[in-house]
Design an enzyme around this catalytic site. Structure first.
Site, short mmCIF file in Angstrom:
data_model
loop_
_atom_site.label_atom_id
_atom_site.label_comp_id
_atom_site.label_asym_id
_atom_site.label_seq_id
_atom_site.Cartn_x
_atom_site.Cartn_y
_atom_site.Cartn_z
N ASP A 1 -8.57 -0.75 -10.46
CA ASP A 1 -9.37 -1.41 -9.43
C ASP A 1 -10.66 -0.63 -9.23
OD1 ASP A 1 -10.49 -2.63 -7.23
OD2 ASP A 1 -8.89 -2.11 -5.85
N LYS B 1 -13.02 -7.72 -7.64
CA LYS B 1 -13.40 -8.15 -6.31
C LYS B 1 -14.86 -8.60 -6.37
CE LYS B 1 -10.17 -4.90 -4.21
NZ LYS B 1 -9.98 -3.71 -3.36
N ASP C 1 -0.20 -0.44 -4.54
CA ASP C 1 -1.61 -0.06 -4.62
C ASP C 1 -1.78 1.32 -4.00
OD1 ASP C 1 -4.34 0.16 -4.70
OD2 ASP C 1 -4.75 -1.48 -3.31
N GLU D 1 -1.37 -0.44 -8.99
CA GLU D 1 -2.83 -0.53 -8.92
C GLU D 1 -3.45 0.82 -8.60
OE1 GLU D 1 -5.97 -2.96 -6.07
OE2 GLU D 1 -4.06 -3.92 -6.64
N LYS E 1 0.84 -1.20 0.00
CA LYS E 1 0.00 0.00 0.00
C LYS E 1 0.88 1.24 0.00
CE LYS E 1 -4.17 -1.77 0.19
NZ LYS E 1 -5.24 -1.47 -0.80
#
Length: 348
Positions: free
Chosen positions: A204, A228, A150, A176, A120
């Site tokens: 995403d 997801k 991400d 991402e 992250k």
């Protein structure tokens, strides 16, 4: 003919309507090992269906329309089941939150052996120096692992290009959602390519929050997409989106319990191709779970299997009454949106 309400489920929903869910719903509050997405506890509403347990846990800031997709995914899990799998073992990445670099070895140790790590970055209040130190710490621990970052849309275009150019020095598999919108993704991708920076772009939030997730592919905004199950409305809908997008897909979690991870594994198992390790190892970020046999990585992968929810754990980690009432009220509202039909359950 009257429009459907929350007590009259249309085709595809559970036959007993919202009352059936309310009667059996359990709400849990699970402590996080480290802060993730700004939260220290993960709340989830779970209910058993005839085909297995289901999980409904949209983040609190999501509105009812967006949350209705999460409910559609839960109903699919409990009442429709999952498509036939094409594989029985799913490679997964480790996930490193926006922590200090010195904490990285301890976090990675919780995942066991892995071949890929998602880090992250672009956390509000943090600097690019901290991001770079965190990524470098991952590379130091795992010199041969694939590293993806991400940003959750946390940079603007210029900031993303600067950051990814710097972070690319350690070798990045992809980045991402570096910026929030599709046009920005396309511009970041263009600038990186023109500068010779070898970082692929993954979409995403731009896939699951747009009314038309396929805009990403049409705009040339990404090299791959992250999917997801819950935010996209279920395994079957996610499979259709991947097929129509025509881009490689990575299956990721939404900080689920093992019940939600089971749905993510079902999607990964049903995809015709699975070129990247999936972000489904996140139960390791929770200090507790709803099963005593959690779906966590073993030697870099998770084997496809069902989850046995433990009633004792549901009792032990039951949310306080006020939070339980909050979730049940949200379930009623969200079910009403879902029962009304499109756009929440429509295919773009």
């Amino acid at each position: 003919m009257p429009s459907p309400d929350e007590t009259t489920p249309p085709s595809g929903l559970n036959p007993g309507g919202v009352e059936e869910l309310l009667d059996v719903a359990r709400v849990v509050s699970l402590r996080m090992r480290v802060k993730f997405r700004g939260i220290t506890k993960r709340e989830a509403l779970l209910f058993p269906g005839p085909l297995g347990w289901a999980e409904f846990c949209p983040f609190p800031e999501y509105g009812d329309a967006e949350a209705s997709r999460w409910l559609a995914a839960a109903v699919e899990a409990g009442w429709q089941g999952f498509p036939e799998p094409l594989r029985d073992s799913i490679p997964v990445n480790a996930t490193v939150p926006a922590i200090e670099a010195v904490q990285v070895p301890d976090i990675l140790a919780r995942f066991g052996r892995v071949d890929a790590v998602k880090v992250k970055v672009a956390e509000p209040g943090q600097t690019l120096d901290k991001d770079a130190a965190r990524v470098a710490a991952v590379r130091a621990v795992l010199p041969d692992a694939a590293i993806r970052v991400d940003a959750n849309g946390g940079w603007d275009v210029a900031g993303a290009v600067e950051a990814l150019t710097r972070l690319a020095a350690v070798g990045l598999e992809y980045a991402e959602q570096p910026v929030p919108d599709i046009a920005g993704l396309a511009e970041v991708r263009r600038r990186l390519r023109s500068s010779g920076v070898p970082v692929l772009i993954a979409a995403d939030e731009s896939v699951r929050k747009e009314e038309d997730p396929l805009k990403v592919a049409r705009a040339g905004a990404a090299d791959l997409i992250v999917v997801k199950v819950a935010p996209l409305g279920g395994v079957r809908r996610a499979l259709r989106i991947v097929a129509q997008a025509g881009l490689p897909a990575v299956v990721s979690s939404a900080l689920d319990t093992s019940v939600g991870i089971r749905a993510g594994l079902a999607l990964a198992a049903a995809l015709p191709e699975l070129p990247y390790a999936c972000g489904l190892g996140t139960v390791s970020l929770l200090a507790a779970d709803v099963t005593r046999d959690s779906l966590v990585p073993d030697d870099g992968s998770i084997r496809l299997r069902d989850v046995a929810v433990d009633p004792g754990l549901l009792d032990e980690f039951a949310a306080p009454p006020a939070r339980r009432d909050w979730w049940l009220d949200r379930l009623r509202r969200t079910y009403a949106v879902l029962a009304a039909g499109p756009p929440a359950t429509s295919m773009p």
